[in-house]
Write a protein that holds these residues in place. Structure first.
Motif, PDB file in Angstrom:
ATOM      1  N   ILE A 124       0.822  -1.225   0.000  1.00 28.81           N
ATOM      2  CA  ILE A 124       0.000   0.000   0.000  1.00 28.81           C
ATOM      3  C   ILE A 124       0.855   1.274   0.000  1.00 28.81           C
ATOM      4  O   ILE A 124       0.593   2.190  -0.783  1.00 28.81           O
ATOM      5  CB  ILE A 124      -1.022  -0.022   1.159  1.00 28.81           C
ATOM      6  CG1 ILE A 124      -2.172  -0.977   0.798  1.00 28.81           C
ATOM      7  CG2 ILE A 124      -1.558   1.375   1.467  1.00 28.81           C
ATOM      8  CD1 ILE A 124      -3.266  -1.105   1.847  1.00 28.81           C
ATOM      9  N   PRO A 125       1.924   1.379   0.829  1.00 31.99           N
ATOM     10  CA  PRO A 125       2.668   2.656   0.842  1.00 31.99           C
ATOM     11  C   PRO A 125       3.275   3.043  -0.510  1.00 31.99           C
ATOM     12  O   PRO A 125       3.063   4.150  -0.989  1.00 31.99           O
ATOM     13  CB  PRO A 125       3.768   2.414   1.885  1.00 31.99           C
ATOM     14  CG  PRO A 125       3.207   1.369   2.788  1.00 31.99           C
ATOM     15  CD  PRO A 125       2.383   0.481   1.900  1.00 31.99           C
ATOM     16  N   TYR A 126       4.037   2.153  -1.130  1.00 31.35           N
ATOM     17  CA  TYR A 126       4.737   2.522  -2.363  1.00 31.35           C
ATOM     18  C   TYR A 126       3.797   2.628  -3.555  1.00 31.35           C
ATOM     19  O   TYR A 126       3.930   3.534  -4.375  1.00 31.35           O
ATOM     20  CB  TYR A 126       5.883   1.545  -2.652  1.00 31.35           C
ATOM     21  CG  TYR A 126       7.106   1.873  -1.818  1.00 31.35           C
ATOM     22  CD1 TYR A 126       8.092   2.738  -2.296  1.00 31.35           C
ATOM     23  CD2 TYR A 126       7.244   1.365  -0.540  1.00 31.35           C
ATOM     24  CE1 TYR A 126       9.198   3.072  -1.526  1.00 31.35           C
ATOM     25  CE2 TYR A 126       8.341   1.690   0.247  1.00 31.35           C
ATOM     26  CZ  TYR A 126       9.311   2.541  -0.246  1.00 31.35           C
ATOM     27  OH  TYR A 126      10.396   2.875   0.522  1.00 31.35           O
ATOM     28  N   GLY A 152       5.831   8.707   7.834  1.00 34.71           N
ATOM     29  CA  GLY A 152       5.180   7.394   7.886  1.00 34.71           C
ATOM     30  C   GLY A 152       5.461   6.582   6.631  1.00 34.71           C
ATOM     31  O   GLY A 152       6.289   6.968   5.795  1.00 34.71           O
ATOM     32  N   GLY A 153       4.756   5.477   6.474  1.00 33.70           N
ATOM     33  CA  GLY A 153       5.004   4.570   5.352  1.00 33.70           C
ATOM     34  C   GLY A 153       4.802   5.206   3.993  1.00 33.70           C
ATOM     35  O   GLY A 153       5.697   5.184   3.140  1.00 33.70           O
ATOM     36  N   VAL A 154       3.643   5.820   3.752  1.00 35.72           N
ATOM     37  CA  VAL A 154       3.366   6.442   2.449  1.00 35.72           C
ATOM     38  C   VAL A 154       4.252   7.668   2.256  1.00 35.72           C
ATOM     39  O   VAL A 154       4.770   7.913   1.165  1.00 35.72           O
ATOM     40  CB  VAL A 154       1.874   6.844   2.314  1.00 35.72           C
ATOM     41  CG1 VAL A 154       1.609   7.508   0.961  1.00 35.72           C
ATOM     42  CG2 VAL A 154       0.965   5.628   2.481  1.00 35.72           C
ATOM     43  N   GLY A 155       4.456   8.437   3.329  1.00 39.50           N
ATOM     44  CA  GLY A 155       5.251   9.665   3.238  1.00 39.50           C
ATOM     45  C   GLY A 155       6.696   9.418   2.818  1.00 39.50           C
ATOM     46  O   GLY A 155       7.216  10.084   1.918  1.00 39.50           O
ATOM     47  N   SER A 315       7.347   7.244  12.726  1.00 32.07           N
ATOM     48  CA  SER A 315       8.570   7.152  11.938  1.00 32.07           C
ATOM     49  C   SER A 315       8.724   5.751  11.384  1.00 32.07           C
ATOM     50  O   SER A 315       8.884   4.795  12.128  1.00 32.07           O
ATOM     51  CB  SER A 315       9.810   7.561  12.738  1.00 32.07           C
ATOM     52  OG  SER A 315       9.810   6.914  13.978  1.00 32.07           O
ATOM     53  N   GLY A 316       8.611   5.650  10.061  1.00 28.43           N
ATOM     54  CA  GLY A 316       8.738   4.364   9.394  1.00 28.43           C
ATOM     55  C   GLY A 316       7.425   3.621   9.319  1.00 28.43           C
ATOM     56  O   GLY A 316       6.366   4.114   9.731  1.00 28.43           O
ATOM     57  N   LYS A 317       7.500   2.422   8.794  1.00 30.13           N
ATOM     58  CA  LYS A 317       6.325   1.602   8.473  1.00 30.13           C
ATOM     59  C   LYS A 317       6.040   0.597   9.597  1.00 30.13           C
ATOM     60  O   LYS A 317       6.935  -0.124  10.017  1.00 30.13           O
ATOM     61  CB  LYS A 317       6.613   0.872   7.167  1.00 30.13           C
ATOM     62  CG  LYS A 317       5.605  -0.165   6.791  1.00 30.13           C
ATOM     63  CD  LYS A 317       4.333   0.482   6.353  1.00 30.13           C
ATOM     64  CE  LYS A 317       3.267  -0.576   6.194  1.00 30.13           C
ATOM     65  NZ  LYS A 317       1.937  -0.055   6.264  1.00 30.13           N
ATOM     66  N   MET A 318       4.800   0.572  10.069  1.00 34.00           N
ATOM     67  CA  MET A 318       4.402  -0.372  11.118  1.00 34.00           C
ATOM     68  C   MET A 318       4.159  -1.755  10.521  1.00 34.00           C
ATOM     69  O   MET A 318       3.471  -1.882   9.518  1.00 34.00           O
ATOM     70  CB  MET A 318       3.137   0.125  11.806  1.00 34.00           C
ATOM     71  CG  MET A 318       2.687  -0.759  12.945  1.00 34.00           C
ATOM     72  SD  MET A 318       1.144  -0.157  13.701  1.00 34.00           S
ATOM     73  CE  MET A 318       1.722   1.243  14.630  1.00 34.00           C
TER      74      MET A 318
END
Length: 323
Positions: A124-126, A152-155, A315-318
């Motif tokens: 989903i993020p990329y 976050g992941g998408v950011g 910060s980063g992807k959960m």
């Protein structure tokens, strides 16, 4: 197998762990994946609460972004075999489980240079970040982009993609750790969105022209400010919003700017192929580097759903770890 099941919509407490769930059997164009890690995305909390437009039939297992190893394949699968390392953008049976069933066209090879945690941080993020930038905003090299909520992941995915495609990248984050991450992952400049005057600082940095594209993660807080930051013909791409906001439509008139929503699930199969080709290239070349944030076991999934919504300063992807 062990899997999370949701029998009724509601708060994080409706996520229940069961250890007697039958392992699915792949048919036709399906594959069965032994899950090593699964990404946790904000959208999964909206679906679980029952407030989202798309409601799955109950009971269900959440999770779309798994990474792991192919365990078995359906009769009509030719692209994958048992033992292949893969990641997904969607699952049929749900990813918060030890095994997940997926359609072969939603499964992609995971290169050896990325581990399973990173594999679970791609889906989903990329794909959302790529759709937002290249499909919805139609960015061009040399344009400027502000990733509003970039840690976050998408950011972080948006920062990496935008930098790789030749954009001037600005990002915001709410903690020092988040700001450093944003700078390490493609942003030329970063701003603290908890500072009262950070919008003025962005205006000062970009000058009269304004910003060509804003990737917006929290439109219900930021949309009005975004419209005042845009350049002529600028566009705000709304990735996330958690409620209503009052804006003055007149703010769109002098600059002829636009507000565009983005939903990954509206992508066609062809578009997914296109996004996947670009993302695969990013892995090979090395600009695609998922950053892992908080990690949880299946037992702690309710806590993960609380934290992804209520913990500011992401910060980063959960991810959920199933190894």
């Amino acid at each position: 197998m062990r899997a999370i099941r949701v029998f009724q919509f509601g708060g994080p407490e409706v996520l229940t762990l069961h250890s007697d769930i039958a392992v699915p059997i792949p048919k036709d164009h399906q594959v069965l994946i032994k899950v090593h890690a699964c990404g946790v995305n904000p959208v999964e909390t909206y679906i679980r609460s029952g407030t989202y437009r798309r409601k799955p039939a109950l009971p269900y297992t959440p999770g779309s972004d798994v990474a792991g190893v192919i365990e078995a394949v359906g009769d009509n699968v030719s692209t994958f075999k048992k033992g292949d390392r893969v990641f997904t953008t969607s699952t049929i049976s749900g990813g918060y489980a030890e095994y997940a069933l997926a359609a072969d066209h939603t499964v992609y090879a995971l290169p050896g240079k990325l581990d399973f945690k990173q594999g679970a941080a791609i889906g989903i993020p990329y794909f959302t970040a790529y759709r937002a930038l290249l499909h919805s905003a139609r960015v061009k090299a040399g344009e400027s982009v502000l990733v509003h909520g970039a840690s976050g992941g998408v950011g972080l995915a948006a920062c990496q993609i935008a930098r790789a495609y030749g954009l001037k990248v600005l990002g915001t984050a709410g903690t020092e750790e988040g700001q450093n991450l944003v700078l390490q992952n493609g942003a030329h400049e970063v701003f603290n969105h908890r500072e009262l005057n950070y919008i003025d600082k962005i205006k000062k940095s970009v000058g009269e022209k304004g910003i060509d594209v804003i990737i917006e993660m929290l439109a219900n807080v930021n949309l009005s400010n975004d419209l005042n930051l845009l350049s002529y013909g600028g566009r705000v791409i709304v990735v996330g919003s958690r409620g209503p906001i009052e804006i003055d439509p007149r703010d769109t008139i002098p600059k002829e700017c636009s507000i565009i929503g983005v939903a990954l699930y509206s992508s066609t199969k062809e578009e997914f192929k296109q996004f996947a080709a670009a993302i695969q290239a990013g892995m090979e070349v090395g600009w695609l580097r998922p950053v892992i944030g908080s990690q949880y076991s299946l037992e702690k999934v309710a806590q993960a759903h609380k934290d992804i919504i209520h913990n500011s300063g992401t910060s980063g992807k959960m991810i959920l770890l199933l190894e």
